[in-house]
Design an enzyme around this catalytic site. Structure first.
Site, mmCIF file in Angstrom:
data_model
loop_
_atom_site.group_PDB
_atom_site.id
_atom_site.type_symbol
_atom_site.label_atom_id
_atom_site.label_comp_id
_atom_site.label_asym_id
_atom_site.label_seq_id
_atom_site.Cartn_x
_atom_site.Cartn_y
_atom_site.Cartn_z
ATOM 1 N N ARG A 9 2.909 47.509 29.008
ATOM 2 C CA ARG A 9 1.915 46.680 28.214
ATOM 3 C C ARG A 9 0.578 47.294 28.540
ATOM 4 N NH1 ARG A 9 -1.368 42.620 30.444
ATOM 5 N NH2 ARG A 9 -1.841 40.723 29.119
ATOM 6 N N SER A 41 7.244 34.545 25.624
ATOM 7 C CA SER A 41 6.460 33.775 26.543
ATOM 8 C C SER A 41 6.568 32.478 25.951
ATOM 9 C CB SER A 41 4.917 34.291 26.412
ATOM 10 O OG SER A 41 4.987 35.629 27.065
ATOM 11 N N LYS A 57 -4.482 38.623 33.013
ATOM 12 C CA LYS A 57 -4.522 38.438 31.843
ATOM 13 C C LYS A 57 -5.855 37.663 31.415
ATOM 14 C CE LYS A 57 -1.389 35.880 28.473
ATOM 15 N NZ LYS A 57 -0.977 36.647 27.400
HETATM 16 N N1 3NM Z 1 1.424 36.983 31.153
HETATM 17 P P1 3NM Z 1 -0.103 39.451 37.738
HETATM 18 S S1 3NM Z 1 0.123 36.205 33.247
HETATM 19 C C1 3NM Z 1 1.008 39.356 31.512
HETATM 20 O O1 3NM Z 1 1.068 33.375 31.825
HETATM 21 C C2 3NM Z 1 0.695 38.028 31.838
HETATM 22 O O2 3NM Z 1 2.200 34.531 30.007
HETATM 23 C C3 3NM Z 1 1.136 35.841 31.627
HETATM 24 O O3 3NM Z 1 -0.315 39.452 36.024
HETATM 25 C C4 3NM Z 1 1.547 34.569 31.103
HETATM 26 O O4 3NM Z 1 1.063 39.642 38.216
HETATM 27 C C5 3NM Z 1 0.197 37.609 33.112
HETATM 28 O O5 3NM Z 1 -1.169 40.713 38.035
HETATM 29 C C6 3NM Z 1 -0.227 38.422 34.101
HETATM 30 O O6 3NM Z 1 -0.795 38.208 37.978
HETATM 31 C C7 3NM Z 1 0.509 38.665 35.273
#
Ligand code: 3NM
Length: 219
Positions: free
Chosen positions: A46, A118, A147
């Site tokens: 990503r 998602s 994000k």
């Molecule tokens: N998608 P971390 S939250 C890439 O809610 C991503 O769809 C999300 O990163 C969603 O593990 C997110 O550092 C970030 O919190 C995840």
């Protein structure tokens, strides 16, 4: 690595590591190798956010990370970039609600590739299911700063709701997940957890992956 059926996909999703160069404090290939050593079960490339690579440099990094995954029999999925996934013959793609419709993506990448979507509501889940999604990513389960445009965190409510309504599709939770809270995501009905910083920013990437794995497999 080819995933032939839903149960092997469910297994592959258990410890799902996502990253690109903006998420790494160290060389991304080194980070990926250490995460694999710790026991991750799937990798998503990503390349997003401030300082994200583009063009040929992004392609070169993707190839390098894919090669590491191949050598270790770890499925390699690409976030959003369908063209890159096709060019590299990646194992699949992960798309969001703002990306191309899943039916179009499926036509482009073929029936034997994984498509993760998602989803943030029951309605989105049904649309993705009807479009042929192989798994859902649901989040953010916990608050995350990774994000930039993440929605407010919603705990495990939607995961529980989809399971209560009888959906059996593989699900991973995402957002703010770490070794301490991963068990609750599995208990809510997810098959796996997807994480960025809990692994990529850990003082020891290998140990962080191991700890996450332990908590997921113990539930
Ligand atoms: N998608 P971390 S939250 C890439 O809610 C991503 O769809 C999300 O990163 C969603 O593990 C997110 O550092 C970030 O919190 C995840």
């Amino acid at each position: 690595m080819k995933i032939c059926n839903i149960e092997s996909l469910r297994d592959a999703l258990k410890v799902y590591f996502i990253m690109g160069s903006p998420n790494c404090k160290d060389n991304p290939s080194k980070v990926l190798k250490e995460a694999i050593e710790g026991g991750i079960t799937l990798f998503q490339f990503r390349e997003k956010g401030t300082g994200a690579l583009t063009g040929d440099i992004k392609l070169a990094l993707a190839k390098e990370l894919q090669q590491i995954c191949r050598e270790n029999q770890i499925p390699f999925i690409i976030n959003d970039d369908i063209g890159l996934a096709i060019a590299l013959d990646a194992d699949g793609v992960h798309i969001g609600q703002e990306d191309e419709p899943i039916e179009e993506v499926r036509k482009k990448i073929g029936s034997d590739k994984i498509i993760g979507v998602s989803v943030h509501s029951y309605a989105e889940a049904i649309t993705a299911l009807e479009g042929g999604a192989d798994y859902f990513g649901i989040g953010p389960v916990f608050p995350t700063k990774t994000k930039e445009d993440a929605k407010p965190s919603n705990g495990t409510k939607l995961i529980e709701d989809l399971r209560d309504r009888g959906l059996t599709i593989p699900i991973v939770g995402i957002g703010g997940i770490n070794a301490e809270n991963a068990g609750s995501v599995i208990q809510a009905g997810a098959d796996g957890v997807s994480v960025i910083t809990a692994i990529s920013h850990a003082p020891s990437v290998t140990e962080a992956a191991k700890a996450l794995r332990k908590n997921v497999f113990e539930k």
